[in-house]
Write an enzyme that holds these catalytic residues in place. Structure first.
Site, PDB file in Angstrom:
ATOM      1  N   LYS A 109      -2.791  -1.662   5.479  1.00 34.16           N
ATOM      2  CA  LYS A 109      -1.493  -1.518   5.864  1.00 34.16           C
ATOM      3  C   LYS A 109      -1.314  -0.921   7.290  1.00 34.16           C
ATOM      4  O   LYS A 109      -0.635  -0.958   7.872  1.00 34.16           O
ATOM      5  CB  LYS A 109      -1.058  -0.239   4.917  1.00 34.16           C
TER       6      LYS A 109
HETATM    7  C1  LIG Z   1      -0.748  -1.574  -0.556  1.00 36.13           C
HETATM    8  C2  LIG Z   1      -2.254  -2.116  -0.977  1.00 36.13           C
HETATM    9  C3  LIG Z   1      -2.364  -3.322  -1.659  1.00 36.13           C
HETATM   10  C4  LIG Z   1      -1.293  -4.230  -2.064  1.00 36.13           C
HETATM   11  O1  LIG Z   1      -0.628  -4.941  -1.016  1.00 36.13           O
HETATM   12  P1  LIG Z   1       0.879  -5.596  -1.170  1.00 36.13           P
HETATM   13  O2  LIG Z   1       1.362  -5.970  -0.116  1.00 36.13           O
HETATM   14  O3  LIG Z   1       1.745  -4.448  -1.783  1.00 36.13           O
HETATM   15  O4  LIG Z   1       0.576  -6.705  -2.329  1.00 36.13           O
HETATM   16  C5  LIG Z   1      -3.856  -3.739  -2.043  1.00 36.13           C
HETATM   17  N1  LIG Z   1      -4.751  -3.121  -1.520  1.00 36.13           N
HETATM   18  C6  LIG Z   1      -4.716  -1.976  -0.982  1.00 36.13           C
HETATM   19  C7  LIG Z   1      -5.840  -1.259  -0.773  1.00 36.13           C
HETATM   20  C8  LIG Z   1      -3.329  -1.467  -0.606  1.00 36.13           C
HETATM   21  O5  LIG Z   1      -3.309  -0.208   0.002  1.00 36.13           O
END
Ligand SMILES: *Cc1c(COP(=O)(O)O)cnc(C)c1O
Length: 467
Positions: A109
C-alpha cells in the site's frame, strides 16, 4: 487531457484533480478514465521513480506541471529502502516475486499512498484549501496512510482503529508516528464500529463540509493509477519473459481488488500480460466469481492473511463496468441488485472473457503455512502469509498446465506478519534496520468510547485551526 467518468454513469465527467480529492463519485460509482490512453512504452533501464512518472503521465497530463509531477514521484520513491525500489526475485521453481514491500510500512500500500499524500498536498495547495482525512483501519491501510500524510502542510489525518484488536506491529506502525497533524484514535469497539463512525461522518453533510472531510480508501483512482506502474515494471524487467517470450501470467493476492485491477489497466496500456490469477484465502467469494462466473456474499472469516479477509471487493465494480461495455446504468442496476440479494451472476455471454483471461484459487490457512514452510526450505527465503497465498495460487496454475512466465505480486514483508511466519518455520523474521527500534518508540493515541458524537467532537477540536 483524460477525463474521468463514473462506473454508474450518472455523474459529470471530472479532471484528475477533482477525482483525486473526491474518491467516490456522487452517484456512488467509481471513477475510471473515459478512454484508455493507448500503449505506454517506457525504457526499462530507467530508475523506478522516472519509470513511474512516464507511465502515469498520460493519466494526469494537463492537470499538473510535469516538473512538479517528476519531483513528487522522486520524493515518493525515495522513502523506499531498496535501491531498486521494487526488486524482482526468482524462486527455484521459476516463479518471479515482485517485492512491493520495501516502503515505510512494509506493505504494498505504500507504493500508492506515498504518491497520494504528495498529490493531495500539491492539489490542495493549488486550490488554497485544506482537508481532514478520516479513515478506519484494521491494519495495513491506516499505517500506510499515516506515513504518507504525516507532516503534510494541507491535511490533518485521523485514523480510527479498534482498541486492543490490531496486531502489535500494526498498531505501533501507526501510534509511534510523532507528527502534529497525525491523530490515532483507539475506539472501544470492533473494526466495524470504527467503519460505521467514519461512514456516519461522511453522511453528516454539515460536519463533512465544516471539517472538509477527505478519504483515501482503495477505491481512489489515484491509488489504482500508482499501482499500474509496477505491472509495467515487472513485465519489462522479468527474467523469464526476456528468456522465453511465451505467455505471461500475473498472480495477485487479492482483497478489495484494487491491486489486480491496476494490473488490468497496465494490460490495457500495453504491458504484455496474458492472464491474471486472483488469489484468495478462505474468504473465497472472488474464487467463486472467477471460476463459476457468479458469487454470493457470506460472512467474513478471520485468516492468517487478514488484509484479504473481505467479502465485497469494491474495486471489482471497475472490471464489471468493462465487462458490461461501459454501460453505467446497467452497472448501477446490477450493484443495486447485488446489495439487496447478495448474489451476482455472469454466466451469460458477458462472462466469456472471464474464462479466457482470468482464473481464481483460494488457500486454507494450513495450505498457506505449508507454502511458507516449503519456500523457506527450497529457497531459504521467508515470505509473508499474503504473498504465500499468491505463490500457492501460482503453483496451482502451473500444475494445471499454464506454461510461460509466472509473476507473483509479493504484497507484504514477512516481519509485518511474524506470528504466521514463525508458526510455519520456527523463525521469527526480524524487522528491517529502519524499524528495528519500533518496540522502544513512544506511542501516541487517544482511547475514545464507541460514540459518534464524541469522535466528531475530538476531530473538530484537534484539527488545525488554519482550515
Ligand atoms: C491490502 C492488501 C492486500 C489486498 O489488496 P487489494 O488491493 O485490496 O486487493 C493484499 N496483501 C496485503 C499485504 C495488503 O496489505
Amino acid at each position: 487531457m483524460i477525463r474521468y467518468t463514473s462506473t454508474r454513469g450518472a455523474s459529470p465527467k471530472r479532471s484528475f484533480g477533482d477525482v483525486l480529492l473526491a474518491g467516490l463519485a456522487p452517484d456512488g460509482g467509481l471513477y475510471v478514465p473515459e478512454v484508455w490512453p493507448g500503449a505506454i512504452a517506457v525504457d526499462p533501464e530507467l530508475p523506478y521513480a522516472q519509470f513511474a512518472a512516464e507511465i502515469m503521465w498520460p493519466f494526469v497530463a494537463g492537470t499538473i506541471d510535469r516538473h512538479d509531477f517528476d519531483a513528487i514521484c522522486a520524493a515518493a520513491y525515495d522513502t523506499f529502502t531498496n535501491d531498486a525500489v521494487i526488486p524482482i526475485e526468482t524462486l527455484s521453481s521459476g516463479i518471479e516475486l515482485v517485492e512491493l514491500f520495501h516502503g515505510p510500512t512494509l506493505a504494498f500500500k505504500d507504493v500508492a499512498m506515498q504518491m497520494l499524500g504528495r498529490l493531495f498536498d500539491h492539489e490542495l495547495d493549488r486550490r488554497g484549501t485544506r482537508t481532514t482525512i478520516v479513515g478506519a483501519t484494521s491494519g495495513d491501510t491506516g499505517s500506510a496512510a499515516i506515513e504518507a500524510f504525516r507532516d503534510r502542510e494541507n491535511a490533518d489525518i485521523f485514523i480510527l482503529h479498534p482498541h486492543g484488536r490490531t496486531s502489535e506491529v500494526q498498531r505501533r506502525q501507526m501510534t509511534t508516528v510523532d507528527a502534529p497533524n497525525v491523530f490515532n484514535v483507539a475506539v472501544d469497539g470492533t473494526f466495524d464500529d470504527c467503519q460505521d463512525i467514519v461512514k456516519a461522518m461522511f453522511a453528516d453533510v454539515a460536519f463533512r463540509e465544516r471539517v472538509k472531510l477527505g478519504a483515501v480508501n482503495s477505491i481512489n483512482w489515484a491509488r489504482v493509477m500508482a499501482q499500474v506502474v509496477y505491472y509495467h515494471w515487472a513485465v519489462a524487467n522479468s527474467a523469464g519473459r526476456c528468456a522465453d517470450g511465451g505467455l505471461v501470467t500475473v498472480t495477485v493476492p487479492t482483497g478489495n481488488f484494487g491491486n489486480v485491477f491496476a494490473g488490468r489497466v497496465a494490460q490495457r496500456t500495453g504491458a504484455g500480460i496474458d492472464r491474471f490469477v486472483v488469489a484468495s484465502n478462505r474468504n473465497d467469494i472472488l474464487t467463486q466469481f472467477f471460476t463459476g462466473r457468479a458469487m454470493t456474499i457470506g460472512g467474513v472469516e478471520p485468516s492468517l492473511s487478514p488484509s484479504m479477509d473481505i467479502q465485497v471487493s469494491s474495486n471489482l465494480e471497475r472490471l464489471i463496468y468493462e465487462l458490461l461495455d461501459n454501460q453505467g446504468s446497467v452497472v448501477a442496476e446490477m450493484m443495486q441488485q447485488f446489495r439487496s440479494s447478495g448474489h451476482i451472476d455472469f454466466s451469460g455471454a458477458i462472462g466469456e472473457e472471464l474464462t479466457t483471461g482470468w482464473s481464481g484459487y483460494s488457500l486454507t490457512d494450513d495450505q498457506t503455512l505449508e507454502v511458507i514452510r516449503a519456500i523457506h526450505e527450497t529457497d531459504d527465503m521467508l515470505v509473508d502469509p499474503h504473498t504465500a497465498v499468491g505463490i500457492g495460487a501460482a503453483e496451482s496454475e502451473v500444475a494445471s498446465g499454464v506454461e510461460g512466465t509466472h509473476i507473483v505480486m509479493a504484497t507484504a514483508h514477512p516481519a509485518k506478519f511474524p506470528d504466521a511466519v514463525e508458526k510455519a518455520t520456527s523463525i521469527r523474521p526480524p524487522l528491517p534496520d529502519n524499524l528495528a527500534d519500533l518496540y522502544e518508540r513512544p506511542e501516541h493515541y487517544d482511547v475514545l468510547p464507541n460514540d459518534f458524537a464524541t469522535v466528531c467532537e475530538f476531530v473538530e477540536s484537534h484539527r488545525s485551526p488554519r482550515s
